[in-house]
Design a protein around this motif. Structure first.
Motif, mmCIF file in Angstrom:
data_model
loop_
_atom_site.group_PDB
_atom_site.id
_atom_site.type_symbol
_atom_site.label_atom_id
_atom_site.label_comp_id
_atom_site.label_asym_id
_atom_site.label_seq_id
_atom_site.Cartn_x
_atom_site.Cartn_y
_atom_site.Cartn_z
ATOM 1 N N LYS A 214 0.635 -1.081 -0.069
ATOM 2 C CA LYS A 214 0.151 -0.065 0.017
ATOM 3 C C LYS A 214 0.960 1.283 0.020
ATOM 4 O O LYS A 214 0.422 2.345 -0.749
ATOM 5 C CB LYS A 214 -0.897 -0.072 1.272
ATOM 6 C CG LYS A 214 -2.001 -1.089 1.342
ATOM 7 C CD LYS A 214 -2.930 -0.991 2.239
ATOM 8 C CE LYS A 214 -3.805 -2.152 2.043
ATOM 9 N NZ LYS A 214 -4.799 -1.966 3.491
ATOM 10 N N VAL A 215 1.938 1.263 0.817
ATOM 11 C CA VAL A 215 2.903 2.469 0.745
ATOM 12 C C VAL A 215 3.270 2.606 -0.755
ATOM 13 O O VAL A 215 3.533 3.622 -1.346
ATOM 14 C CB VAL A 215 4.053 2.258 1.892
ATOM 15 C CG1 VAL A 215 5.036 3.344 1.818
ATOM 16 C CG2 VAL A 215 3.285 2.268 3.228
ATOM 17 N N GLU B 114 1.039 4.170 -2.868
ATOM 18 C CA GLU B 114 0.924 5.680 -2.492
ATOM 19 C C GLU B 114 2.122 6.451 -3.048
ATOM 20 O O GLU B 114 2.083 7.697 -3.779
ATOM 21 C CB GLU B 114 0.996 5.928 -0.932
ATOM 22 C CG GLU B 114 -0.657 5.539 -0.613
ATOM 23 C CD GLU B 114 -1.618 6.276 -1.032
ATOM 24 O OE1 GLU B 114 -1.516 7.632 -1.326
ATOM 25 O OE2 GLU B 114 -2.643 5.681 -1.617
ATOM 26 N N ILE B 115 3.334 5.700 -3.194
ATOM 27 C CA ILE B 115 4.654 6.337 -3.573
ATOM 28 C C ILE B 115 4.474 6.647 -5.062
ATOM 29 O O ILE B 115 4.912 7.605 -5.791
ATOM 30 C CB ILE B 115 5.789 5.679 -3.373
ATOM 31 C CG1 ILE B 115 6.062 5.650 -1.590
ATOM 32 C CG2 ILE B 115 6.864 6.167 -4.032
ATOM 33 C CD1 ILE B 115 7.186 4.987 -1.226
ATOM 34 N N CYS C 162 2.369 10.568 -3.539
ATOM 35 C CA CYS C 162 1.923 10.830 -2.278
ATOM 36 C C CYS C 162 2.927 10.197 -1.306
ATOM 37 O O CYS C 162 2.381 9.547 -0.438
ATOM 38 C CB CYS C 162 0.401 10.326 -1.950
ATOM 39 S SG CYS C 162 -0.520 11.067 -3.428
ATOM 40 N N SER C 163 4.033 10.346 -1.394
ATOM 41 C CA SER C 163 5.219 9.777 -0.363
ATOM 42 C C SER C 163 4.912 10.345 1.070
ATOM 43 O O SER C 163 4.748 9.236 1.706
ATOM 44 C CB SER C 163 6.561 10.186 -0.846
ATOM 45 O OG SER C 163 6.683 9.597 -2.270
ATOM 46 N N SER D 256 2.381 11.490 2.897
ATOM 47 C CA SER D 256 0.807 11.631 2.959
ATOM 48 C C SER D 256 0.401 10.999 4.489
ATOM 49 O O SER D 256 1.176 10.314 5.198
ATOM 50 C CB SER D 256 0.194 11.198 2.014
ATOM 51 O OG SER D 256 0.268 9.774 1.948
ATOM 52 N N LYS E 262 -2.046 9.245 4.874
ATOM 53 C CA LYS E 262 -2.276 7.717 4.483
ATOM 54 C C LYS E 262 -0.942 6.791 4.805
ATOM 55 O O LYS E 262 -1.165 5.572 5.355
ATOM 56 C CB LYS E 262 -2.706 7.425 3.102
ATOM 57 C CG LYS E 262 -3.845 6.575 3.001
ATOM 58 C CD LYS E 262 -4.043 6.678 1.425
ATOM 59 C CE LYS E 262 -5.624 6.078 1.143
ATOM 60 N NZ LYS E 262 -6.010 6.155 -0.060
ATOM 61 N N ASN E 263 0.190 7.354 4.084
ATOM 62 C CA ASN E 263 1.455 6.663 4.390
ATOM 63 C C ASN E 263 1.998 6.444 6.001
ATOM 64 O O ASN E 263 2.268 5.464 6.387
ATOM 65 C CB ASN E 263 2.476 6.992 3.358
ATOM 66 C CG ASN E 263 2.691 6.446 2.207
ATOM 67 O OD1 ASN E 263 1.866 5.521 1.869
ATOM 68 N ND2 ASN E 263 3.402 6.969 1.401
ATOM 69 N N TYR F 279 -0.425 3.973 7.299
ATOM 70 C CA TYR F 279 0.264 2.618 7.278
ATOM 71 C C TYR F 279 1.399 2.214 8.106
ATOM 72 O O TYR F 279 1.501 1.058 8.392
ATOM 73 C CB TYR F 279 0.697 2.315 5.852
ATOM 74 C CG TYR F 279 -0.691 2.450 5.088
ATOM 75 C CD1 TYR F 279 -1.968 1.981 5.214
ATOM 76 C CD2 TYR F 279 -0.534 2.917 3.487
ATOM 77 C CE1 TYR F 279 -3.034 2.134 4.367
ATOM 78 C CE2 TYR F 279 -1.681 3.167 2.626
ATOM 79 C CZ TYR F 279 -2.814 2.592 3.095
ATOM 80 O OH TYR F 279 -3.977 2.921 2.465
ATOM 81 N N LEU F 280 2.421 3.212 7.906
ATOM 82 C CA LEU F 280 3.705 2.831 8.721
ATOM 83 C C LEU F 280 3.435 2.834 10.246
ATOM 84 O O LEU F 280 4.002 2.016 10.996
ATOM 85 C CB LEU F 280 4.805 4.130 8.592
ATOM 86 C CG LEU F 280 5.269 4.190 7.129
ATOM 87 C CD1 LEU F 280 6.205 5.239 6.932
ATOM 88 C CD2 LEU F 280 6.009 2.780 6.751
#
Length: 99
Positions: free
Chosen positions: A73-74, A77-78, A82-83, A85, A87-88, A91-92
């Motif tokens: 998912k990350v 996004e990259i 959207c590195s 963001s 959202k990331n 996720y992290l």
């Protein structure tokens, strides 16, 4: 130009994630049972513990595969540029809680 670098990076990351996933499957469903059977052949009294240990090891591997899903998912996004963001970050944070 920057967009292309992000997409290329995302493809590389996804390729690495697929490779790690395949290695994890091979380890869980081929290597570990093979080693377990070798141990049983040397120590027959351990035969009754083989299946419970295999089930334990398979369940122990589930968080690792979950982290790979979050990594996928990350990487997506990259690829969408959207590195950095929220959202990331979420996720992290989930990866941190999983580990």
């Amino acid at each position: 130009m920057q967009k292309m670098k992000q997409e290329s990076l995302a493809k590389w990351l996804k390729g690495i994630i697929i490779g790690v996933f395949i290695c994890g499957l091979i380890l869980c469903f081929y290597v570990l049972p093979f080693w377990g059977k070798e141990v049983i052949e040397e120590n027959l009294e351990l035969n009754q513990g083989f299946l419970p240990w295999m089930i334990f090891l398979w369940f122990a591997a589930l968080p690792c595969f979950g982290v790979l899903i979050l990594g996928w998912k990350v990487a997506g996004e990259i690829g969408r540029d959207c590195s950095f963001s929220e959202k990331n970050a979420k996720y992290l944070k989930q990866v941190e809680l999983t580990i």
